[in-house]
Design an enzyme around this catalytic site. Structure first.
Site, mmCIF file in Angstrom:
data_model
loop_
_atom_site.group_PDB
_atom_site.id
_atom_site.type_symbol
_atom_site.label_atom_id
_atom_site.label_comp_id
_atom_site.label_asym_id
_atom_site.label_seq_id
_atom_site.Cartn_x
_atom_site.Cartn_y
_atom_site.Cartn_z
ATOM 1 N N HIS A 86 42.608 32.952 36.940
ATOM 2 C CA HIS A 86 43.598 33.367 35.934
ATOM 3 C C HIS A 86 44.930 32.635 36.077
ATOM 4 O O HIS A 86 45.779 32.724 35.193
ATOM 5 C CB HIS A 86 43.874 34.866 36.052
ATOM 6 C CG HIS A 86 42.684 35.736 35.823
ATOM 7 N ND1 HIS A 86 41.949 35.688 34.662
ATOM 8 C CD2 HIS A 86 42.090 36.688 36.617
ATOM 9 C CE1 HIS A 86 40.957 36.583 34.744
ATOM 10 N NE2 HIS A 86 41.022 37.190 35.923
ATOM 11 N N ASP A 107 32.202 35.786 36.882
ATOM 12 C CA ASP A 107 33.118 36.892 37.166
ATOM 13 C C ASP A 107 33.128 37.845 35.955
ATOM 14 O O ASP A 107 32.868 37.442 34.836
ATOM 15 C CB ASP A 107 34.515 36.283 37.382
ATOM 16 C CG ASP A 107 35.538 37.247 37.944
ATOM 17 O OD1 ASP A 107 35.811 37.161 39.151
ATOM 18 O OD2 ASP A 107 36.075 38.075 37.169
HETATM 19 ZN ZN LIG Z 1 37.305 39.344 37.836
#
Ligand SMILES: [Zn+2]
Length: 371
Positions: free
Chosen positions: A130, A166
């Site tokens: 991220h 993920d």
């Molecule tokens: Zn994650």
């Protein structure tokens, strides 16, 4: 011989007493692998800490300077905190807030160099997908997957496939590499979950393939995704390297998602993609139940080495798992005994749901046009 990149900074550093990343993760994998005799001489490599100059390959120098100042204990002015999205509940100020992500980044940069002539590297401290060039985002201060791809480029590797399983969409990686025609990006992530990016329709430079999946996503569905999305796209792209973000937060017992995979799904993906490129880097990522994340990534390391995982762990490995603590969550009080005695979860098969089927068909249709 696959190599493992680890570091001691993950042992004992914490994002804070109430943060999901208060749990031991990489150290568990290292301790389990040692207990199982799964490190041969030369396989364990200590991760260097990336210098700011190396991080500037993708990150803003002013942001890097603020991270270092915050780590050194300087008070960061409110406007800078806001600009860089630090000192928030997700991205707190903590004692290793530069050194720890810079170590994960150093591991990813080193992995790119180690893979110059081919091979397999597992770096479970990496996978901070991220991170943005000039701000922290979603527990990620830096973006080591992007730096891994740039490092591979420096090593002369042009076509890189980035696969992300993920539970969360890799918004930082898509921001950095989605418009690069020499990067294939495939992400499977839970729909309607933070960061709320990763639409089915995203294309980037034509090589972005996002598959949002509904809650309850099971092993059978992941196998379908592997067979009709991940493997065909990889085969068509013929990557010179694959970077697999192997976040462990899509498993049933994880507190941050509502997906219901077993760790067999992760192992199936690792084993299947390996044949499709001469270079493979497996990163970690999310994973907030200390038992499920440690067991998952230890199995990944075993799979990369071709080791059989015993049905019942020897005492030394059980001791590692019995030593874990998970404060502030009910499952930490009375962990089921199989979290101590096994690495492999029971399979979690199920029907392939209508949404998964329809979205896979849409992506297959797009692939036919694109080819
Ligand atoms: Zn994650």
């Amino acid at each position: 011989m696959p190599r493992f990149i680890g570091a001691n900074i993950y042992r004992g550093s914490s994002y804070g007493a109430h943060h999901p990343l208060r749990v031991a993760r990489v150290s568990t994998v290292i301790d389990l692998a040692r207990a199982m005799g799964w490190f041969q001489p030369g396989q364990y490599v200590n991760s260097p800490r990336a210098r700011p100059a190396a991080l500037q390959a993708w990150h803003d120098p002013a942001y890097l300077a603020v991270l270092q100042r915050a780590e050194a204990g300087e008070i960061i002015a409110p406007d800078l905190r806001k600009t860089y999205n630090i000192a928030t509940p997700s991205n707190p100020i903590f004692p290793e807030m530069f050194r720890r992500p810079a170590t994960a980044a150093g591991g990813s940069i080193l992995a790119g160099q180690m893979l110059r002539d081919g091979g397999v590297v597992h770096s479970p401290g990496g996978g901070t997908h991220h991170g943005m060039p000039d701000r922290a985002n979603g527990f990620c201060y830096l973006n080591d997957p992007v730096l891994a791809v740039l490092s591979l480029r420096d090593a002369g590797v042009r076509r890189v496939a980035y696969v992300d399983i993920d539970a969360h969409h890799p918004d930082g990686v898509e921001h950095g590499l989605g418009d690069d025609a020499d990067v294939l990006m495939i992400s499977v992530h839970e729909e309607r979950r933070w960061p709320f990016t990763g639409d089915l329709q995203d294309r980037g430079a034509g090589q972005v393939w996002n598959l949002p999946v509904p809650r309850g996503f099971n092993d059978t569905e992941m196998q379908a995704v592997l067979d009709s999305l991940i493997l065909p796209r990889l085969a068509a792209f013929r990557p010179e390297a694959i970077v697999l973000q192997c976040g462990a937060d899509a498993v049933l017992e994880d507190p941050l998602s509502r997906l219901t995979l077993s760790n067999n799904a992760h192992v199936a993906v690792v084993n299947a993609v390996r044949a499709l490129s001469p270079r493979l880097l497996v990163l970690g990522g999310g994973g907030y139940n200390p038992w499920s994340v440690g067991r998952c990534w230890a199995r990944v390391w075993a799979a990369l080495n071709g080791y059989e995982v015993p049905d019942h762990l020897p005492e030394a490995a059980q001791a590692v798992l019995r030593g874990l603590v998970w404060t502030g969550h009910r499952d930490g009080k009375t962990p089921p005994v199989h979290w101590f005695t096994t690495l492999a979860d029971a399979p979690r098969p199920g029907p392939v749901g209508e949404e998964v089927r329809a979205r896979l068909s849409a992506l297959e249709a797009r692939a036919r046009v694109w080819v």
